[in-house]
Design an enzyme around this catalytic site. Sequence first.
Site, PDB file in Angstrom:
ATOM      1  N   CYS A   1       0.829  -1.195   0.000  1.00 41.69           N
ATOM      2  CA  CYS A   1       0.000   0.000   0.000  1.00 41.69           C
ATOM      3  C   CYS A   1       0.870   1.254   0.000  1.00 41.69           C
ATOM      4  O   CYS A   1       2.012   1.234   0.439  1.00 41.69           O
ATOM      5  CB  CYS A   1      -0.937   0.083   1.187  1.00 41.69           C
ATOM      6  SG  CYS A   1      -1.904  -1.399   1.427  1.00 41.69           S
TER       7      CYS A   1
ATOM      8  N   ASN B   1      -0.164   1.275   6.042  1.00 40.52           N
ATOM      9  CA  ASN B   1       0.619   0.345   5.228  1.00 40.52           C
ATOM     10  C   ASN B   1       1.269  -0.652   6.188  1.00 40.52           C
ATOM     11  O   ASN B   1       1.917  -0.236   7.135  1.00 40.52           O
ATOM     12  CB  ASN B   1       1.685   1.138   4.459  1.00 40.52           C
ATOM     13  CG  ASN B   1       2.777   0.271   3.847  1.00 40.52           C
ATOM     14  OD1 ASN B   1       3.899   0.705   3.720  1.00 40.52           O
ATOM     15  ND2 ASN B   1       2.463  -0.933   3.462  1.00 40.52           N
ATOM     16  N   GLY B   2       1.057  -1.937   5.945  1.00 39.11           N
ATOM     17  CA  GLY B   2       1.654  -2.941   6.824  1.00 39.11           C
ATOM     18  C   GLY B   2       0.611  -3.929   7.290  1.00 39.11           C
ATOM     19  O   GLY B   2      -0.474  -4.027   6.704  1.00 39.11           O
TER      20      GLY B   2
ATOM     21  N   ARG C   1       2.890   0.344  -5.412  1.00 44.32           N
ATOM     22  CA  ARG C   1       2.774  -0.364  -4.132  1.00 44.32           C
ATOM     23  C   ARG C   1       1.438  -1.093  -3.980  1.00 44.32           C
ATOM     24  O   ARG C   1       1.177  -1.716  -2.963  1.00 44.32           O
ATOM     25  CB  ARG C   1       2.950   0.629  -2.978  1.00 44.32           C
ATOM     26  CG  ARG C   1       4.219   1.455  -3.076  1.00 44.32           C
ATOM     27  CD  ARG C   1       4.283   2.470  -1.970  1.00 44.32           C
ATOM     28  NE  ARG C   1       4.491   1.820  -0.698  1.00 44.32           N
ATOM     29  CZ  ARG C   1       5.664   1.558  -0.167  1.00 44.32           C
ATOM     30  NH1 ARG C   1       6.757   1.898  -0.807  1.00 44.32           N
ATOM     31  NH2 ARG C   1       5.763   0.951   0.986  1.00 44.32           N
TER      32      ARG C   1
ATOM     33  N   HIS D   1       9.678 -37.496 -14.453  1.00 42.36           N
ATOM     34  CA  HIS D   1       9.427 -38.034 -13.115  1.00 42.36           C
ATOM     35  C   HIS D   1       8.028 -37.694 -12.616  1.00 42.36           C
ATOM     36  O   HIS D   1       7.766 -37.793 -11.420  1.00 42.36           O
ATOM     37  CB  HIS D   1      10.503 -37.538 -12.145  1.00 42.36           C
ATOM     38  CG  HIS D   1      11.863 -38.051 -12.491  1.00 42.36           C
ATOM     39  ND1 HIS D   1      12.222 -39.375 -12.338  1.00 42.36           N
ATOM     40  CD2 HIS D   1      12.938 -37.435 -13.056  1.00 42.36           C
ATOM     41  CE1 HIS D   1      13.467 -39.555 -12.756  1.00 42.36           C
ATOM     42  NE2 HIS D   1      13.916 -38.384 -13.208  1.00 42.36           N
TER      43      HIS D   1
ATOM     44  N   LYS E   1       6.927 -14.844 -15.852  1.00 44.75           N
ATOM     45  CA  LYS E   1       6.480 -13.699 -16.680  1.00 44.75           C
ATOM     46  C   LYS E   1       5.140 -14.006 -17.315  1.00 44.75           C
ATOM     47  O   LYS E   1       4.234 -13.182 -17.327  1.00 44.75           O
ATOM     48  CB  LYS E   1       7.491 -13.391 -17.795  1.00 44.75           C
ATOM     49  CG  LYS E   1       8.815 -12.799 -17.414  1.00 44.75           C
ATOM     50  CD  LYS E   1       8.758 -11.496 -16.688  1.00 44.75           C
ATOM     51  CE  LYS E   1       8.611 -11.680 -15.213  1.00 44.75           C
ATOM     52  NZ  LYS E   1       9.593 -11.172 -14.342  1.00 44.75           N
TER      53      LYS E   1
ATOM     54  N   GLU F   1      11.884 -18.198 -14.659  1.00 46.56           N
ATOM     55  CA  GLU F   1      11.612 -16.784 -14.908  1.00 46.56           C
ATOM     56  C   GLU F   1      10.641 -16.603 -16.084  1.00 46.56           C
ATOM     57  O   GLU F   1       9.716 -15.800 -16.026  1.00 46.56           O
ATOM     58  CB  GLU F   1      12.944 -16.047 -15.145  1.00 46.56           C
ATOM     59  CG  GLU F   1      12.828 -14.568 -15.465  1.00 46.56           C
ATOM     60  CD  GLU F   1      12.137 -13.728 -14.413  1.00 46.56           C
ATOM     61  OE1 GLU F   1      11.844 -14.220 -13.311  1.00 46.56           O
ATOM     62  OE2 GLU F   1      11.822 -12.560 -14.713  1.00 46.56           O
TER      63      GLU F   1
ATOM     64  N   LYS G   1       4.027  -3.749  -7.279  1.00 46.60           N
ATOM     65  CA  LYS G   1       5.446  -3.724  -7.662  1.00 46.60           C
ATOM     66  C   LYS G   1       6.358  -3.979  -6.459  1.00 46.60           C
ATOM     67  O   LYS G   1       7.343  -4.685  -6.561  1.00 46.60           O
ATOM     68  CB  LYS G   1       5.753  -2.361  -8.294  1.00 46.60           C
ATOM     69  CG  LYS G   1       7.158  -2.220  -8.816  1.00 46.60           C
ATOM     70  CD  LYS G   1       7.310  -2.926 -10.135  1.00 46.60           C
ATOM     71  CE  LYS G   1       8.731  -2.913 -10.654  1.00 46.60           C
ATOM     72  NZ  LYS G   1       9.006  -4.091 -11.481  1.00 46.60           N
TER      73      LYS G   1
ATOM     74  N   GLU H   1       2.308 -13.988 -14.703  1.00 49.36           N
ATOM     75  CA  GLU H   1       1.989 -12.666 -14.171  1.00 49.36           C
ATOM     76  C   GLU H   1       1.175 -11.821 -15.130  1.00 49.36           C
ATOM     77  O   GLU H   1       0.225 -11.172 -14.726  1.00 49.36           O
ATOM     78  CB  GLU H   1       3.293 -11.889 -13.939  1.00 49.36           C
ATOM     79  CG  GLU H   1       4.022 -12.188 -12.700  1.00 49.36           C
ATOM     80  CD  GLU H   1       5.227 -11.281 -12.603  1.00 49.36           C
ATOM     81  OE1 GLU H   1       6.203 -11.511 -13.332  1.00 49.36           O
ATOM     82  OE2 GLU H   1       5.194 -10.338 -11.809  1.00 49.36           O
TER      83      GLU H   1
ATOM     84  N   TRP I   1      -3.095  -2.553  -1.661  1.00 46.70           N
ATOM     85  CA  TRP I   1      -2.898  -3.927  -2.122  1.00 46.70           C
ATOM     86  C   TRP I   1      -3.456  -4.790  -1.002  1.00 46.70           C
ATOM     87  O   TRP I   1      -2.925  -4.817   0.107  1.00 46.70           O
ATOM     88  CB  TRP I   1      -1.426  -4.231  -2.345  1.00 46.70           C
ATOM     89  CG  TRP I   1      -1.181  -5.592  -2.914  1.00 46.70           C
ATOM     90  CD1 TRP I   1      -1.277  -5.947  -4.234  1.00 46.70           C
ATOM     91  CD2 TRP I   1      -0.820  -6.781  -2.206  1.00 46.70           C
ATOM     92  NE1 TRP I   1      -0.992  -7.280  -4.376  1.00 46.70           N
ATOM     93  CE2 TRP I   1      -0.713  -7.823  -3.152  1.00 46.70           C
ATOM     94  CE3 TRP I   1      -0.577  -7.055  -0.866  1.00 46.70           C
ATOM     95  CZ2 TRP I   1      -0.369  -9.122  -2.810  1.00 46.70           C
ATOM     96  CZ3 TRP I   1      -0.247  -8.348  -0.516  1.00 46.70           C
ATOM     97  CH2 TRP I   1      -0.137  -9.366  -1.484  1.00 46.70           C
TER      98      TRP I   1
END
Length: 612
Positions: free
Chosen positions: A2, A100-101, A27, A508, A489, A485, A607, A492, A74
Site C-alpha cells: 500500500c 501500510n503494513g 505499491r 518423473h 512472466k 523466470e 510492484k 503474471e 494492495w
Amino acid sequence: MCGIFGYLGRRNAVKTAIDGLKKLEYRGYDSAGIAGVFQGQIIGCKEVGKVEGLEREVQELDFQLESAIAHTRWATHGKPSQINAHPHYDNARSLALVHNGIIENHLALKKELVSQGARFVSETDTEVISHLIASLYKGDLLFAVRKAIGMLKGAFAFALIHKDFPDQIVVVGHESPLVIGVGEQEMFVSSDPVAFSEFTHNVVFELLQPINRCLNGNDEVAVVHRDTFEVFDAAGQRSEKKIEKLTAKFGTASKGAYEHYTLKEIFEQPQTIRSAYVDRLSEEFGTAHFEEVQTEMPELLDVERILILGCGTSWHAGYLGAYLFEDMARIPTQLEISSEYRYKNPLVPHRTLVIAISQSGETADTIAAVRELKAKGTNVHGSTLSRIADACINMRAGPEIGVCSTKAFTSQVVILSLLCLAMARMRNMHKEDGKRFITAIEDLSAQVEQILETAPHIEKIANKYAHHENFFFVGRRYMYPVSLEGALKLKEISYINANGYPAGELKHGAIALINENCPTVALCSNKGTYEKILSNIMEIKARNGPVIAIAESGQKGLEGIVDDIIWIPEVIDELAGIPATVATQLLAYYIARKRGTDIDKPRNLAKSVTVE
Ligand code: F6R
C-alpha cells in the site's frame, strides 16, 4: 504494501494527494481513497480499482478538503472493495486513518474493542487502529497515538487526521517506510519521496538509503503541521530530526512511443545491461570492481561460502548467480527464497557472504531474512537492502514501472556475473579467462539488441499459442532458472498457468500433463546439456506436446522436430541466461497483449511487496 500520501499546505489538497497517489501505485492498485477535514468534519471518498477511478469520482463530486490523507491499496486483510479501502474511521468519524503494513494482533484487539462497543464495518486489520486510537483519545491525540502503537504488533506505517486538529497529520513509521517532505509553507507525508519530489527535495527520514526510509525504529510519532513538524519519542519527549536533501533523481516516467512500460523496459535492456557493467570492468587485469564495495574487497578473499537471498524474479537471478559462483569461483553457494529462509533457524558458517537481491529494496521478506542474519551476527553484504547491508551495489537500471520485472533481472544477472568474476579472479581464475569473460559480458548488449529485432517473429509465435491455458518452460543447467523466470512472466501478465521445470525432471511425473493443448517452451541454450534437452524434447513430442524452442543459431537437430523456433545469438553458457530470458519476456508480453490483459498492472499484484 500500500501507498500512503498526506498533504497540508497552500495547494489544492485533493489534487495534490491524487497526483501523489498515482506515483505510489507501484505499491498496490486494487482500491484507493482519500479523506480529510472540510468545515470541521471528516469526509472521505473511496473507490475500488486504480487511482484514476478515485480521481474521476472526486472530480464529479467536486470533492474539497483543507488537508488530505490518501491511500492506494494492495489487499491483505479483506478483499478489494469500497468498504475495505482506506481511509478507515472510528464510529464517531472523529478521525480518518491510512495504513501500510499488517497489524498481527488485530483479532485480539478487535475483540477487546468490540466488547467496549466499537462497531467494525470492514474486514481489514487497519480498522483496529482507528477504533483503538479513538478509544484512547481523551483530548490528547499524541498520547492516544503513542499508547496505541505500544499495543500494536507487526510492521506498520500510518497517517491520521483528527477533526479536533484539522491542521495536523499525525504519522508513525514502525518498520514500514514513511517519509516527510518539507516544502515552502507546505508539508507532505508519503511512503516514498518519489510522490512529492517535484515539490520539495527536503526530507526527513532516518537514513537516506532506499530501504529503510522509515521515520523511526523506536515508536516515534511525528506531528506534521502546515509549515513545520515535530517528532516525539516513545516517552513523549521531543526528538530532533535532521532535514536532509534528496540526492536520488526522480525522472518523470514516460512510455514514449511504446504501448506499455513493460515493452519499453524490455527494449531498454541493451542500455541497462551496459550501465550495469560500464566502469566496473578492468580489461587489463581481466576482473571487475565496484566502487560501492571496493573497501571491502579484501574481505571477499576470505569468503568460504555464499548465501543468496531473494524473492520472485530476484530469486531467479540469484539462481543463475548461484550456478556462476560455484562454476567459476568454485565457492559453495546456497540459494534461498527469503520468505522461507527467515523461519529456518539456519546454520550460517563463519565467512559466509550473504547476497540479498532486490529490485525495489523494499521487499519485506528479503529485509526480514537479512535482519534475521544480522541478529545472528552475520556479516552481510547485500545489494539494494542498503541500510541493513554492509555494502550495496546499484543496478543502475533506472525506475522499473511495469509491475513485472524485466530489465531489473538482466541487470541483476550482469552484476552477479561481475561479482563472480572478481571473486573468481581473486582465487583460481586465470587472467586470460577473465578477459574472455569480460568480452562475453561486453557482447551482451548487442546480442540482446539482435533478439529485440526479432520481436515481430516472436509476436507471430505468441499469437499462435495465446489461446492455450497451460504451458511448460523447460531448461537444463543455466536454462533451468530461465525456465522459472519465463514461466513467471507468462503467469503474471497473461494469467496463463505456466510451470518452469528442469527438462530432465519432467519424466518423473509432470510429463503426465503434456498433450496437444499444453505447449512447452524448450530453452536450449545451455550447450553443455544440449544433447540431453533434445531427448527431452523428443519425449514431449512423442506425447503430442507442441514445442517452441529458444535456441542458439547453429544448434542443430531442432528443425523438423519442434513446432516453432526463436533463434538467439550464441553466448557462453554462463551468460546465456540473459539473451534467453529476453526472448521469453517478449513471448510473454505478446501473448498477454493478444489476450488483452492489463500488462503494466496485472491483477492482484504490486510492484513492491512490503508485507511478509
Ligand atoms: C516478478 C516480480 C516479483 C519480484 C519480487 C521481488 O516479475 O517483479 O517476483 O521480483 O517481488 O521483488 P524485489 O526484487 O523488489 O525484492
